[in-house]
Write a protein that holds these residues in place. Structure first.
Motif, PDB file in Angstrom:
ATOM      1  N   GLY A 218       0.802  -1.216   0.000  1.00  0.00           N
ATOM      2  CA  GLY A 218       0.000   0.000   0.000  1.00  0.00           C
ATOM      3  C   GLY A 218       0.835   1.266   0.000  1.00  0.00           C
ATOM      4  O   GLY A 218       1.381   1.660   1.025  1.00  0.00           O
ATOM      5  N   GLY A 219       0.986   1.891  -1.167  1.00  0.00           N
ATOM      6  CA  GLY A 219       1.702   3.161  -1.263  1.00  0.00           C
ATOM      7  C   GLY A 219       3.209   3.058  -1.265  1.00  0.00           C
ATOM      8  O   GLY A 219       3.901   4.079  -1.254  1.00  0.00           O
ATOM      9  N   ILE A 220       3.756   1.847  -1.279  1.00  0.00           N
ATOM     10  CA  ILE A 220       5.214   1.666  -1.258  1.00  0.00           C
ATOM     11  C   ILE A 220       5.723   1.744  -2.694  1.00  0.00           C
ATOM     12  O   ILE A 220       5.357   0.932  -3.538  1.00  0.00           O
ATOM     13  N   MET A 221       6.572   2.725  -2.968  1.00  0.00           N
ATOM     14  CA  MET A 221       7.003   2.992  -4.345  1.00  0.00           C
ATOM     15  C   MET A 221       8.511   3.026  -4.522  1.00  0.00           C
ATOM     16  O   MET A 221       9.008   2.932  -5.646  1.00  0.00           O
ATOM     17  N   ASP A 222       9.257   3.208  -3.430  1.00  0.00           N
ATOM     18  CA  ASP A 222      10.710   3.324  -3.574  1.00  0.00           C
ATOM     19  C   ASP A 222      11.418   2.734  -2.364  1.00  0.00           C
ATOM     20  O   ASP A 222      10.784   2.160  -1.472  1.00  0.00           O
ATOM     21  N   ALA A 223      12.751   2.901  -2.344  1.00  0.00           N
ATOM     22  CA  ALA A 223      13.557   2.297  -1.284  1.00  0.00           C
ATOM     23  C   ALA A 223      13.229   2.862   0.093  1.00  0.00           C
ATOM     24  O   ALA A 223      13.344   2.169   1.103  1.00  0.00           O
ATOM     25  N   ARG A 224      12.810   4.128   0.147  1.00  0.00           N
ATOM     26  CA  ARG A 224      12.442   4.705   1.442  1.00  0.00           C
ATOM     27  C   ARG A 224      11.260   3.965   2.041  1.00  0.00           C
ATOM     28  O   ARG A 224      11.224   3.667   3.240  1.00  0.00           O
ATOM     29  N   GLY A 225      10.271   3.642   1.199  1.00  0.00           N
ATOM     30  CA  GLY A 225       9.109   2.900   1.676  1.00  0.00           C
ATOM     31  C   GLY A 225       9.462   1.485   2.080  1.00  0.00           C
ATOM     32  O   GLY A 225       8.906   0.936   3.038  1.00  0.00           O
ATOM     33  N   ILE A 226      10.393   0.874   1.342  1.00  0.00           N
ATOM     34  CA  ILE A 226      10.821  -0.487   1.665  1.00  0.00           C
ATOM     35  C   ILE A 226      11.539  -0.516   3.016  1.00  0.00           C
ATOM     36  O   ILE A 226      11.229  -1.340   3.882  1.00  0.00           O
ATOM     37  N   ALA A 227      12.492   0.384   3.200  1.00  0.00           N
ATOM     38  CA  ALA A 227      13.242   0.437   4.462  1.00  0.00           C
ATOM     39  C   ALA A 227      12.308   0.722   5.635  1.00  0.00           C
ATOM     40  O   ALA A 227      12.436   0.131   6.717  1.00  0.00           O
ATOM     41  N   ALA A 228      11.349   1.625   5.428  1.00  0.00           N
ATOM     42  CA  ALA A 228      10.392   1.944   6.490  1.00  0.00           C
ATOM     43  C   ALA A 228       9.545   0.724   6.836  1.00  0.00           C
ATOM     44  O   ALA A 228       9.245   0.481   8.010  1.00  0.00           O
ATOM     45  N   SER A 229       9.178  -0.046   5.822  1.00  0.00           N
ATOM     46  CA  SER A 229       8.370  -1.251   6.057  1.00  0.00           C
ATOM     47  C   SER A 229       9.117  -2.256   6.919  1.00  0.00           C
ATOM     48  O   SER A 229       8.538  -2.894   7.812  1.00  0.00           O
ATOM     49  N   PHE A 230      10.423  -2.408   6.676  1.00  0.00           N
ATOM     50  CA  PHE A 230      11.228  -3.306   7.499  1.00  0.00           C
ATOM     51  C   PHE A 230      11.261  -2.813   8.943  1.00  0.00           C
ATOM     52  O   PHE A 230      11.154  -3.594   9.882  1.00  0.00           O
ATOM     53  N   ALA A 231      11.399  -1.497   9.118  1.00  0.00           N
ATOM     54  CA  ALA A 231      11.435  -0.924  10.466  1.00  0.00           C
ATOM     55  C   ALA A 231      10.117  -1.145  11.197  1.00  0.00           C
ATOM     56  O   ALA A 231      10.087  -1.263  12.423  1.00  0.00           O
ATOM     57  N   LEU A 232       9.020  -1.226  10.436  1.00  0.00           N
ATOM     58  CA  LEU A 232       7.699  -1.406  11.027  1.00  0.00           C
ATOM     59  C   LEU A 232       7.394  -2.863  11.362  1.00  0.00           C
ATOM     60  O   LEU A 232       6.373  -3.152  11.985  1.00  0.00           O
ATOM     61  N   GLY A 233       8.267  -3.772  10.930  1.00  0.00           N
ATOM     62  CA  GLY A 233       8.076  -5.180  11.260  1.00  0.00           C
ATOM     63  C   GLY A 233       7.754  -6.085  10.092  1.00  0.00           C
ATOM     64  O   GLY A 233       7.479  -7.280  10.281  1.00  0.00           O
ATOM     65  N   ALA A 234       7.778  -5.559   8.877  1.00  0.00           N
ATOM     66  CA  ALA A 234       7.494  -6.378   7.702  1.00  0.00           C
ATOM     67  C   ALA A 234       8.702  -7.219   7.317  1.00  0.00           C
ATOM     68  O   ALA A 234       9.851  -6.808   7.521  1.00  0.00           O
ATOM     69  N   SER A 235       8.443  -8.391   6.750  1.00  0.00           N
ATOM     70  CA  SER A 235       9.509  -9.261   6.251  1.00  0.00           C
ATOM     71  C   SER A 235       9.747  -9.055   4.764  1.00  0.00           C
ATOM     72  O   SER A 235      10.754  -9.508   4.223  1.00  0.00           O
ATOM     73  N   ALA A 236       8.799  -8.410   4.085  1.00  0.00           N
ATOM     74  CA  ALA A 236       8.901  -8.139   2.650  1.00  0.00           C
ATOM     75  C   ALA A 236       7.893  -7.055   2.303  1.00  0.00           C
ATOM     76  O   ALA A 236       7.069  -6.666   3.143  1.00  0.00           O
ATOM     77  N   VAL A 237       7.968  -6.569   1.081  1.00  0.00           N
ATOM     78  CA  VAL A 237       6.997  -5.579   0.609  1.00  0.00           C
ATOM     79  C   VAL A 237       6.319  -6.103  -0.653  1.00  0.00           C
ATOM     80  O   VAL A 237       6.900  -6.891  -1.401  1.00  0.00           O
ATOM     81  N   GLN A 238       5.097  -5.651  -0.881  1.00  0.00           N
ATOM     82  CA  GLN A 238       4.390  -5.959  -2.118  1.00  0.00           C
ATOM     83  C   GLN A 238       4.056  -4.630  -2.786  1.00  0.00           C
ATOM     84  O   GLN A 238       3.449  -3.760  -2.178  1.00  0.00           O
ATOM     85  N   MET A 239       4.476  -4.480  -4.051  1.00  0.00           N
ATOM     86  CA  MET A 239       4.353  -3.211  -4.757  1.00  0.00           C
ATOM     87  C   MET A 239       3.592  -3.404  -6.070  1.00  0.00           C
ATOM     88  O   MET A 239       3.946  -4.271  -6.857  1.00  0.00           O
ATOM     89  N   GLY A 240       2.583  -2.587  -6.291  1.00  0.00           N
ATOM     90  CA  GLY A 240       1.795  -2.699  -7.508  1.00  0.00           C
ATOM     91  C   GLY A 240       1.979  -1.536  -8.457  1.00  0.00           C
ATOM     92  O   GLY A 240       2.492  -1.694  -9.569  1.00  0.00           O
ATOM     93  N   THR A 241       1.590  -0.343  -8.014  1.00  0.00           N
ATOM     94  CA  THR A 241       1.638   0.844  -8.878  1.00  0.00           C
ATOM     95  C   THR A 241       3.026   1.073  -9.460  1.00  0.00           C
ATOM     96  O   THR A 241       3.157   1.497 -10.616  1.00  0.00           O
ATOM     97  N   ALA A 242       4.066   0.782  -8.698  1.00  0.00           N
ATOM     98  CA  ALA A 242       5.435   0.984  -9.175  1.00  0.00           C
ATOM     99  C   ALA A 242       5.741   0.160 -10.415  1.00  0.00           C
ATOM    100  O   ALA A 242       6.569   0.554 -11.257  1.00  0.00           O
TER     101      ALA A 242
END
Length: 367
Positions: A218-242
């Motif tokens: 949800g709304g993850i488009m670049d490396a900043r969003g990926i790194a933030a997701s890891f900090a929030l406790g995610a093990s991976a990200v899923q990206m669509g719009t990108a």
């Protein structure tokens, strides 16, 4: 890249980047294979494909890559009866759009056949590496079939409550999909307006309440969003719009152009086009259908407007097309899927190293 070892080893991918399974032709076998070949997990959205077409696309993916990939299905919606008068009235209200496109409004139909069981049978028979589902809970007997076939299973949640239901069901991972996501979201236990929790708020709460790996979406488009997701406790990200503007994407050229040229204030949520809340680019189709006195439930409204949207694409009339997109739209770039995954991986590594260095420097100053 951040090593989320449990999830990465379970599905045998190099990078914790999952290309979202966007149905309707965006996720072509070429896009799925390109992402998987780049070390991520490509996903095929097949909610609207016939079983035979689904099997053919799975085989095509396997011709293009030997790496793991995912297939996604929609949990069927409950059948709804529509009386003839309501349908006739609705078709009459859509007639101005049909006239604009030069098509016969009488061709509009709600004829729809649920093929979920047949589609799922193909998934199991083909033993796809990863199976994901959205819009509900997979029947337990079908989950058991996946387990017996050695298929890794992911379910989609938009609240902590939904995530806990998925974990109790026995999924291997939960996709925590924030309200910033483009297209239809996976809400199933709430009204959509009760589940509009943003990714930053949703992911850590889900991570605190389930033991299985969490995938941020949800709304993850670049490396900043990926790194933030890891900090929030995610093990991976899923990206669509990108991935929509990528060369291998099946999105219409006008769709890709509109996405690149648009901005976050032109992205809105509507139920008027498909009968289910969906986030996309605001245009004439969205504006006019939102004026309708009533709409049919999904997937009937989706089927009803499908002929209009198809004609618009054929006539290069983007104002009458459906173009789904998330809120991070300004960050979209046109490039190949391989280039995108490589860039995301390198930039995420750089951000994580920078954050670690900052932490070390801060500790040294405190000594």
């Amino acid at each position: 890249m951040h090593q989320c070892t449990t999830l990465l080893s379970a599905i045998s991918i190099q990078h914790p980047i999952i290309q979202a399974p966007m149905a309707g032709g965006v996720t072509t076998p070429e896009l799925v294979a390109a992402v998987s070949n780049a070390g991520g997990l490509g996903s095929l959205g097949v909610g609207y494909l016939s079983p035979s077409k689904l099997r053919a696309e799975i085989k095509q993916i396997r011709r293009l890559t030997s790496k793991p990939f995912a297939v996604n299905l929609f949990i069927p919606e409950q059948a709804t009866h529509v009386d003839e008068k309501s349908l006739t009235d609705l078709i009459g209200q859509l007639k101005p759009i049909c006239d604009e496109l030069g098509i016969d409004a009488e061709q509009l139909t709600i004829a729809y056949q649920d093929q979920f069981d047949e589609q799922f049978a193909v998934v199991v028979e083909e033993r796809v590496p990863v199976f994901s589902f959205t819009f509900g809970l997979l029947p337990s007997e079908k989950l058991e079939q996946c387990k017996k076939a050695g298929i890794f299973v992911m379910g989609t949640a938009t609240t902590v409550h939904e995530a806990m239901q998925l974990e109790r069901l026995g999924v291997d991972a939960v996709v925590a999909q924030g309200s910033e996501a483009g297209g239809h979201r996976g809400t199933f236990a709430h009204a959509y307006h009760e589940a509009m929790i943003g990714t930053m708020a949703l992911v850590p709460q889900v991570a605190d309440h389930v033991k299985v790996p969490v995938v941020a979406a949800g709304g993850i488009m670049d490396a900043r969003g990926i790194a933030a997701s890891f900090a929030l406790g995610a093990s991976a990200v899923q990206m669509g719009t990108a991935f929509i503007p990528c060369e291998e994407s099946g999105a219409h050229p006008l769709y890709k152009q509109a996405l690149i040229a648009s901005s976050e204030d032109r992205v809105a949520v509507t139920s008027s086009i498909t009968g289910k809340a969906v986030r996309g680019l605001r245009n004439k189709l969205m504006d006019l259908t939102e004026q309708l006195p009533e709409t049919l439930p999904y997937p009937l409204q989706h089927v009803l407007t499908q002929h209009i949207r198809k004609a618009a694409a054929e006539q290069l009339r983007s104002e009458w097309m459906s173009m789904w997109a998330g809120q991070g739209i300004r960050l979209a770039r046109q490039q190949s899927a391989q280039e995108l995954v490589k860039r995301l991986t390198q930039e995420t590594d750089s951000i994580i190293k920078m954050l670690k260095l900052q932490g070390i420097n801060k500790l040294n100053k405190q000594k």
